[in-house]
Design an enzyme around this catalytic site. Structure first.
Site, PDB file in Angstrom:
ATOM      1  CE  LYS A  32      60.884  42.172  12.612  1.00  0.00           C
ATOM      2  NZ  LYS A  32      61.971  43.798  13.239  1.00  0.00           N
ATOM      3  CB  THR A  33      65.961  42.285  14.799  1.00  0.00           C
ATOM      4  OG1 THR A  33      65.096  42.912  15.059  1.00  0.00           O
ATOM      5  CG2 THR A  33      67.101  43.825  15.546  1.00  0.00           C
ATOM      6  CG  ASP A 218      63.567  45.622  10.383  1.00  0.00           C
ATOM      7  OD1 ASP A 218      62.495  44.178  10.127  1.00  0.00           O
ATOM      8  OD2 ASP A 218      63.316  45.747  12.094  1.00  0.00           O
ATOM      9  CD  GLU A 219      58.469  45.847  12.481  1.00  0.00           C
ATOM     10  OE1 GLU A 219      58.275  45.474  11.487  1.00  0.00           O
ATOM     11  OE2 GLU A 219      59.327  45.976  13.283  1.00  0.00           O
ATOM     12  CD  GLN A 249      54.635  40.750  14.621  1.00  0.00           C
ATOM     13  OE1 GLN A 249      54.266  41.090  15.079  1.00  0.00           O
ATOM     14  NE2 GLN A 249      55.098  39.914  13.638  1.00  0.00           N
ATOM     15  NE  ARG A 594      53.510  41.365  20.041  1.00  0.00           N
ATOM     16  CZ  ARG A 594      54.962  41.340  19.192  1.00  0.00           C
ATOM     17  NH1 ARG A 594      55.896  41.714  19.358  1.00  0.00           N
ATOM     18  NH2 ARG A 594      54.864  40.028  18.669  1.00  0.00           N
TER      19      ARG A 594
END
Length: 730
Positions: A32-33, A218-219, A249, A594
C-alpha cells in the site's frame, strides 16, 4: 516512468484512477505504501498536478517521514507535497488561522499526556475528588466527549442518570479553562478545534480547499469520527480523495478508531471506485493460508483473500508447553536453531497480546546471552511500576539511596506532593542525611500538621518492613511488602493499561520466587544485583530479538515470528463477544501476517498468574486456524470464563502429553433462531451490554442477519441477530 512495470495490475489500475473518491482495501503486505507513493508521483508527472496541491495524511511521524523520502526519490518537486499526520496538519492550520479561534494565539502549546495529567491532578485536588474510580470515570467520559465532539449538554442528555454529572461538568469546564489560560491544547483539542473552525468559518474552509485539490489518507481503518469528518470536509470541493486501509487490521478501537469509517465512506460517496490489493509480497503461502482462515470468521469486513507468488514455505507450527518456563525454553531454543541457519536475531520476534508475559522470555534470552529489545515499550525491569516496586527493596537494603526512596515516597499515592518532597530534600541536605532518615525522624522538624500525618503512615510502613525483612524468606517477604504497601490496589483493573501493570507486578512475584528457588541462600541484595545487571545489558544497536505486543508490532515484519500465550483470557483477552472479539481476532491476524517465512504459535498447559498456578484453556483462535483438532466437551469454555474451570479439570485431561482439547461453536455461542417479521427499521431492541436502541439499518444475508443498531449510550453498532444477545422490545 514505466508505472505499469513498477506495479501489479490492481495497483496500476488504482494509480491510474486519479479523480473522484477511491477506496483501496489493502491486505497485509500488499504494497500500500508503494501504491500511495507512485500515485502521488503519477499525479505530478502524468497529470501535471502541482506538488504543493497534494495532501497525504498518515498516522505516525515515522510513517510520514518514510513516505516523504520515497516521494522525493520518484517525483520531481516531491518535497513540496504535504505529508503529515492528522494532528500535525490540524496544528499547522490552527496556528495559521489562530485569529479565528477565541482565546488562543498562534504560539499555543500542545500539552503532552504528562502535561494534561498534571492539570488533571490539580483539578481533582481542587474539587476534592480522591476516589480513583471516580477519577478514572471522569477521564474516560472526557475522552468520550472529545472523541465524539459532543457538547456538555449533549453528553448530559445521555448520562443524566449519573449522580456525578454535575461534578463532572465542573471538572470538564475547569480543565478546558486551564488549557485556555495556558494558551494550550491537548491532542484531542487539535482535532476538535480544527473541525469546529472549518465548520463555522467558510473563509478558512475555502482557503484550505483551494490550497489542496488531491487528498490521500493512509491507514484509514485507524481514523476516528473526528478525523473522518475533517478529511471529508476539506476534500468536499473536489472529492478527489483516495483512502487506503484494511479493516482486517483495525486494532485500535480502544483508543477511538472506528472501523465503520471504511464502510461509511462507500455510503457517503455512492460513486466510489473500489480496488482490492490481495497480492501479498511478504509471507509464504502456508502463512497466508492460516491468515485467511482466521480472518474469515469476522463478519464486519470487505471480502478479500490474500494470495502470493512466494514459496509454499514451512508449515505453521503449534506447541503446547507444560508451563510458561517450558514455553519460553521452546521459543528460545528455536531462536538459537534459526540463528544457526543464518537468520539474524533482529529478523525474529516474540509477539504477545499483553506485555506481562514478556518477563520469562527476557530472562530466558538473557540466560542464553541472546541480545534482545523491547519494541515500543520498556524492558520488564525498566517499567515504571516494576522500578517503583523494586525501589522498596533497594531503600530497605540501602537507606542512603535517595533516588530509590524518591520513587517510593508517593508510590502508591499517599498525598505527599512535589512541594513536600522538595522540603524533605532540603532538610536532608541541610543535616547531611538521607531523605529516608528525615522521614523516620520527621517529628524533629517543624513540618505542617497535614504532612506529619502522611509521614507517620510512611514511617510506620518502613519500620514494619524493616522488621519483616529480618525474619521472612525472600518470596514471603516480597508478598508481605506488596500487601503492606497496598501496591496492587493502586491499579484500576477496569482500565486495560492499569490491568497490564497489575499483571506485571504479579509477574515480579514470580521472578522473586524463581530466583529464590534457583539460588539457595541468596539474599535480596543478590536478587537486586541480578536484575540490575540484566537491565544494564546493551540493547541500543537494534540487533536483537524483538519482544513486543501485537499492537506495538503493527507495521513491522520479521523472518520468524513466535506468537505466545495463545490462551483464553490472554489471547483473546477476557472480553465480550461481538465487536470486541472481532478486534481480538484482527489482532491475531496482524500477529500472523508479521511473519515472512516461519511462524510458531504457543500456549501453556498451566501458567503462573495472579499469585498462583492455574490450568489454562487453549485460545479459540487455535481452532479457527486448524492448528488444534476439536473434541466436544460440554460447557468447557463458558465454565472457564465463569472461573469454574478448576471443577472441570478432570473432564478435560487426556492421556496424551497431559494435554486436553475442547470445542465451541463459532464465536462461542450457538446460532439462535429469530423472528424475521420483527426485523425492521425503527424496531426497538435491548442488549445486555449496550442497553436500549433501535434498528437503523438491515442487511439481509443468507448466513447471518446483520443489523445496524443505534444505542442510546454507545452510538451505532453493527451486530448479527443470529448470535448477538438481542431482545426485541414490544
Amino acid at each position: 516512468m514505466d508505472y505499469k512495470a513498477l506495479l501489479n495490475e490492481e495497483q496500476y489500475r488504482a494509480v491510474q484512477c486519479t479523480d473522484g473518491p477511491i477506496l483501496v482495501s489493502a491486505g497485509a503486505g500488499s504494497g500500500k505504501t508503494r501504491l500511495l507513493t507512485y500515485r502521488i508521483a503519477y499525479l505530478i508527472t502524468e497529470c501535471k498536478v502541482p506538488a504543493h496541491k497534494i495532501l497525504a495524511i498518515t498516522f505516525t511521524n515515522k510513517a510520514a517521514g518514510e513516505m516523504k523520502d520515497r516521494i522525493q526519490k520518484v517525483a520531481p518537486n516531491g518535497d513540496l507535497v504535504t505529508v503529515c499526520t492528522f494532528h500535525s496538519f490540524c496544528a499547522r492550520m490552527l496556528r495559521q488561522y489562530a485569529q479565528f479561534i477565541p482565546g488562543y494565539k498562534e504560539n499555543f502549546t500542545i500539552f503532552s499526556e504528562n502535561d494534561s495529567a498534571k492539570v488533571l491532578k490539580e483539578i481533582f485536588k481542587k474539587l476534592e475528588i480522591e476516589d480513583e474510580q471516580t477519577k478514572s470515570k471522569f477521564k474516560h467520559n472526557m475522552s468520550l466527549i472529545k472523541n465524539g465532539n459532543l457538547t456538555l449538554s449533549e453528553y448530559k442528555k445521555v448520562y443524566d442518570y449519573d449522580a456525578d454529572t454535575e461534578k463532572f461538568e465542573k471538572f470538564f469546564n475547569l480543565y478546558q479553562a486551564e488549557l485556555t489560560k495556558n494558551n494550550a491544547m491537548d491532542f484531542d483539542d487539535l482535532l476538535i478545534n480544527f473541525l469546529n473552525l472549518i465548520r463555522t468559518n467558510q473563509e478558512v474552509l475555502d482557503s484550505i480547499q483551494n490550497r489542496y485539490t488531491y487528498f490521500n489518507v493512509d491507514e484509514f481503518q485507524d481514523t476516528n469520527k473526528l478525523q473522518y469528518e475533517i478529511i471529508k470536509s476539506i476534500s468536499s470541493k473536489t472529492k478527489n480523495i483516495l483512502i487506503v486501509g484494511d479493516e482486517d487490521q483495525s486494532i485500535y478501537g480502544w483508543r477511538g478508531a472506528n472501523i465503520e469509517n471504511i464502510f461509511n465512506f462507500t455510503k457517503d460517496y455512492p460513486n466510489v471506485k473500489v480496488f482490492k490489493l490481495e497480492q501479498n509480497y511478504r509471507s509464504t503461502k502456508n502463512i497466508l493460508d492460516r491468515a485467511n482462515k482466521i480472518i474469515k470468521n469476522n463478519r464486519n469486513r470487505l471480502d478479500k483473500t490474500l494470495f502470493t507468488d512466494n514459496d509454499i514455505g514451512s508449515d505453521v507450527q503449534f506447541y503446547q508447553a507444560q508451563n510458561e518456563t517450558d514455553e519460553a525454553d521452546f521459543v528460545v531454543k528455536n531462536i538459537v536453531y534459526q540463528h544457526s541457519l543464518g537468520v539474524p536475531y533482529h529478523e525474529m520476534a516474540i509477539l504477545m497480546r499483553v506485555n506481562a508475559l514478556s518477563r520469562v522470555f527476557e530472562e530466558k534470552l538473557l540466560s542464553y546471552n541472546i541480545p534482545h529489545i523491547m519494541y515500543n515499550g520498556f524492558k520488564f525491569f525498566e517499567r515504571a511500576e516494576i522500578k517503583n516496586t523494586l525501589a522498596y527493596l533497594i531503600a530497605l537494603v540501602n537507606p542512603d539511596d535517595d533516588v530509590s526512596f524518591n520513587r517510593i515516597i508517593n508510590f502508591p499515592k499517599r498525598g505527599i506532593g512535589d512541594t513536600s518532597i522538595q522540603k524533605l530534600t532540603e532538610i536532608a541536605q541541610a543535616f547531611h542525611t538521607s531523605i529516608q532518615q528525615v522521614v523516620l525522624t520527621y517529628e524533629q522538624y517543624n513540618l505542617p500538621k497535614a504532612l506529619n500525618s502522611k509521614l507517620k503512615e510512611l514511617k510506620d510502613l518502613l519500620l514494619d518492613l524493616q522488621n519483616a525483612i529480618k525474619d521472612k524468606p525472600m518470596t514471603e517477604f516480597f508478598r508481605y511488602l506488596l500487601s503492606a504497601s497496598k501496591i496492587p490496589q493502586a491499579f484500576d483493573l477496569e482500565n486495560e493499561q492499569d490491568y497490564e501493570r497489575y499483571l506485571n507486578i504479579d509477574q515480579l512475584v514470580n521472578s522473586v520466587k524463581e530466583f529464590e528457588q534457583n539460588n539457595k541462600d541468596a539474599t535480596i541484595v543478590d536478587y537486586l544485583e541480578s536484575v540490575t545487571l540484566s537491565s544494564a545489558m546493551d540493547e541500543d544497536d537494534n540487533t536483537g530479538v524483538v519482544i513486543a505486543t501485537v499492537h506495538g508490532a503493527k507495521g513491522l515484519e520479521f523472518n520468524t515470528v513466535f506468537v505466545v500465550g495463545c490462551e483464553e483470557k490472554l489471547f483473546p483477552i477476557n472480553r465480550d463477544d461481538g465487536d470486541d472479539m472481532e478486534e481480538e481476532r484482527r489482532l491475531m491476524y496482524v500477529a500472523i501476517t508479521r511473519a515472512k517465512k516461519d511462524l510458531f504459535l504457543t500456549c501453556s498447559l498451566s501458567r503462573f498468574m495472579y499469585g498462583k498456578t492455574e490450568y489454562t484453556v487453549k485460545s479459540r483462535f487455535l481452532y479457527e486456524l486448524d492448528l488444534v483438532s476439536q473434541r466436544k466437551i460440554n460447557s468447557t469454555f463458558s465454565a472457564y470464563n465463569n472461573n469454574n474451570y478448576g471443577d472441570n479439570m478432570n473432564k478435560l485431561q487426556t492421556n496424551t502429553n497431559q494435554s486436553f482439547n475442547y470445542t465451541f461453536s463459532k464465536n462461542t455461542v450457538e446460532k439462535q433462531s429469530i423472528d424475521l417479521t420483527k426485523i425492521k427499521i425503527g424496531a426497538k431492541v435491548s442488549h445486555p451490554k449496550f442497553g436500549n436502541g433501535e434498528i437503523v439499518e438491515f442487511t439481509p444475508n443468507s448466513s447471518n442477519h446483520c443489523v445496524k443498531i443505534k444505542f442510546d449510550t454507545v452510538g451505532e453498532k453493527m451486530l448479527s441477530l443470529d448470535y448477538a444477545p438481542i431482545q426485541f422490545i414490544d
